[in-house]
Scaffold this motif. Structure first.
Motif, PDB file in Angstrom:
ATOM      1  N   SER A  61      40.174  52.512  41.455  1.00 33.40           N
ATOM      2  CA  SER A  61      38.860  52.080  40.935  1.00 33.40           C
ATOM      3  C   SER A  61      37.778  52.479  41.920  1.00 33.40           C
ATOM      4  O   SER A  61      37.844  52.158  43.116  1.00 33.40           O
ATOM      5  N   TRP A  93      34.474  48.161  40.975  1.00 28.86           N
ATOM      6  CA  TRP A  93      34.683  46.926  41.736  1.00 28.86           C
ATOM      7  C   TRP A  93      35.611  47.144  42.927  1.00 28.86           C
ATOM      8  O   TRP A  93      35.354  46.655  44.031  1.00 28.86           O
ATOM      9  N   GLY A  94      36.674  47.900  42.730  1.00 26.19           N
ATOM     10  CA  GLY A  94      37.620  48.114  43.812  1.00 26.19           C
ATOM     11  C   GLY A  94      36.992  48.735  45.038  1.00 26.19           C
ATOM     12  O   GLY A  94      37.256  48.321  46.166  1.00 26.19           O
ATOM     13  N   HIS A 124      36.196  45.594  47.282  1.00 22.50           N
ATOM     14  CA  HIS A 124      37.438  45.536  48.044  1.00 22.50           C
ATOM     15  C   HIS A 124      37.415  46.439  49.276  1.00 22.50           C
ATOM     16  O   HIS A 124      37.934  46.067  50.333  1.00 22.50           O
ATOM     17  N   ASP A 176      45.974  48.778  45.580  1.00 25.41           N
ATOM     18  CA  ASP A 176      44.978  47.794  45.139  1.00 25.41           C
ATOM     19  C   ASP A 176      44.502  48.207  43.747  1.00 25.41           C
ATOM     20  O   ASP A 176      43.850  49.243  43.593  1.00 25.41           O
ATOM     21  N   GLY A 180      42.211  47.647  40.621  1.00 23.77           N
ATOM     22  CA  GLY A 180      40.962  46.955  40.332  1.00 23.77           C
ATOM     23  C   GLY A 180      40.340  47.260  38.990  1.00 23.77           C
ATOM     24  O   GLY A 180      39.124  47.218  38.862  1.00 23.77           O
ATOM     25  N   ARG A 190      40.519  46.922  34.413  1.00 24.71           N
ATOM     26  CA  ARG A 190      40.705  45.852  33.433  1.00 24.71           C
ATOM     27  C   ARG A 190      42.187  45.636  33.124  1.00 24.71           C
ATOM     28  O   ARG A 190      43.015  46.531  33.333  1.00 24.71           O
ATOM     29  N   ARG A 236      45.641  47.892  34.077  1.00 25.18           N
ATOM     30  CA  ARG A 236      46.285  47.500  35.328  1.00 25.18           C
ATOM     31  C   ARG A 236      47.788  47.308  35.189  1.00 25.18           C
ATOM     32  O   ARG A 236      48.522  47.480  36.163  1.00 25.18           O
ATOM     33  N   ASN A 263      46.437  42.702  42.750  1.00 25.18           N
ATOM     34  CA  ASN A 263      46.149  42.772  41.321  1.00 25.18           C
ATOM     35  C   ASN A 263      44.933  41.926  40.970  1.00 25.18           C
ATOM     36  O   ASN A 263      44.727  40.858  41.533  1.00 25.18           O
ATOM     37  N   GLY A 264      44.139  42.393  40.026  1.00 24.00           N
ATOM     38  CA  GLY A 264      42.896  41.731  39.663  1.00 24.00           C
ATOM     39  C   GLY A 264      43.076  40.476  38.840  1.00 24.00           C
ATOM     40  O   GLY A 264      44.176  39.996  38.584  1.00 24.00           O
ATOM     41  N   ASP A 301      43.798  38.513  42.722  1.00 29.86           N
ATOM     42  CA  ASP A 301      42.408  38.547  43.195  1.00 29.86           C
ATOM     43  C   ASP A 301      41.655  37.234  42.950  1.00 29.86           C
ATOM     44  O   ASP A 301      40.489  37.235  42.557  1.00 29.86           O
TER      45      ASP A 301
END
Length: 369
Positions: free
Chosen positions: A11, A14-15, A19, A71, A73, A75, A79, A95-96, A123
């Motif tokens: 990602s 957001w990742g 992150h 990681d 990140g 939807r 995922r 995992n998100g 997350d």
């Protein structure tokens, strides 16, 4: 000294934005790769975020022997395959939230994690926000006496009839993505309640869709998922708790988490999503009738720092210190020191509560887990 753990982030949204700074704040960790869905976007992300390697196939990243942690990140429906590929390759996984799009995926990931025997974390970083860490320590030490109950609410206008305040999250509108106010906002709060008070034994709920259209740059999004959720919970300990999630509430109070007992009450508050820099702690031990005032409680220095971490609590980056705290426990667990949390077992349990709440709302009854 052991070589650094090498992280690959899937990602560039957001990742990478949230992150990546948290991973980079840790000693003994190096972000070495980033993955997007196309070669050109992967190359640009690697350049923009100064990451050495670019991938456009998450399977190749998962299989790479020079990556230790993956990681994920994106939807939930996307995922699932990413998490399963990483676990199959013996990787540690972040995992998100929401944990999964449905209970079948959640169980499959938890089962595969148990077989892989790697470190896998969810997350749910609310529980690592300093105000929440101190709040739990005070409750555990008896500051409010015997715990009688708790309620938690997250009520903000992510979407309104006038505007969409989070255009990057219009995927929330589609039930195929495993989304709803109860699944997204609610999952974060459920993790907090489970962390504080243990597993949930039964739940009843009321969930509904109130705002039928979201305006977005000349088009209209028609959501098909509940945008508000009310849940009553009974924990295995017998403790009752309550949860309110609403992502269309204009003038909402943001985040509030209140716990009361025989000696007093503690409450954490944040204007939107709880972060280290803006979540404040309040409390009272005044038993006087009609006394609703609570005074602010200072966050002690020991809760504002993480060993082996350079993140600073008062910086406003999204989730920086709380994420770094979760990542640090993951790093330490991989290196044989302590346990990482919240792990996939907690992620599965929260998913079970989410699914039970949806059933309870539809069937208008209590559901035992």
């Amino acid at each position: 000294m052991s070589p650094p753990l090498r992280v690959g982030i899937i990602s560039a949204a957001w990742g990478a934005k949230a992150h990546l700074p948290a991973w980079r704040s840790l000693d003994g960790v190096e972000v070495t790769a980033i993955c997007t869905s196309r070669p050109e976007t992967a190359a640009k992300a690697a350049e923009d975020f100064k990451v050495a390697r670019a991938f456009h196939d998450f399977r190749a990243m998962a299989a790479d022997p020079e990556i230790d942690i993956v990681d994920c990140g994106t939807r939930p429906p996307l995922r699932f395959d990413m998490v399963m590929a990483a676990l199959a390759a013996g990787k540690h996984v972040y995992n998100g939230i929401p944990f999964a799009k449905d209970l079948a995926d959640a169980r499959a990931m938890a089962d595969t994690w148990q077989s892989a025997r790697t470190v896998a974390v969810v997350d749910a970083f609310m529980q690592a926000v300093p105000a929440m860490v101190q709040m739990k320590a005070m409750i555990d030490a008896g500051w409010i006496g015997e715990v009688f109950g708790a309620d938690v609410a997250f009520e903000v206008p992510l979407f309104s009839a006038a505007q969409t305040n989070v255009p990057g999250y219009v995927w929330f509108a589609d039930p195929a993505n495993g989304a709803s106010a109860g699944r997204n906002l609610g999952s974060h709060m459920l993790h907090l309640l489970v962390h504080f008070f243990g597993p949930v034994a039964s739940v009843t709920a009321d969930q509904s869709l109130t705002l039928k259209a979201w305006p977005l740059e000349g088009e209209t999004i028609r959501p098909a998922v509940p945008d508000r959720a009310s849940m009553l919970l009974r924990h295995a300990s017998g403790l009752p708790t309550r949860l309110e999630a609403n992502w269309c509430k204009i003038g909402g109070d943001g985040f509030r988490f209140s716990v009361w007992g025989s000696k007093g009450r503690l409450e954490a508050r944040a204007p939107v999503f709880p972060m280290a820099h803006d979540t404040r702690l309040f409390g009272t031990q005044n038993p006087a009738l009609g006394s609703a005032a609570v005074g602010e409680i200072a966050i002690q220095p020991e809760y504002l720092a993480v060993p082996g971490c350079r993140a600073v609590a008062d910086r406003p980056e999204t989730g920086l210190l709380a994420l770094a705290s979760i990542f640090a426990k993951m790093r330490d667990a991989i290196n044989g020191d302590g346990a990482a949390a919240p792990d996939f077992a907690q992620g599965l349990h929260v998913q079970e509560v989410v699914e039970a709440a949806a059933t309870a709302s539809h069937e208008r009854r209590w559901i035992d887990l």
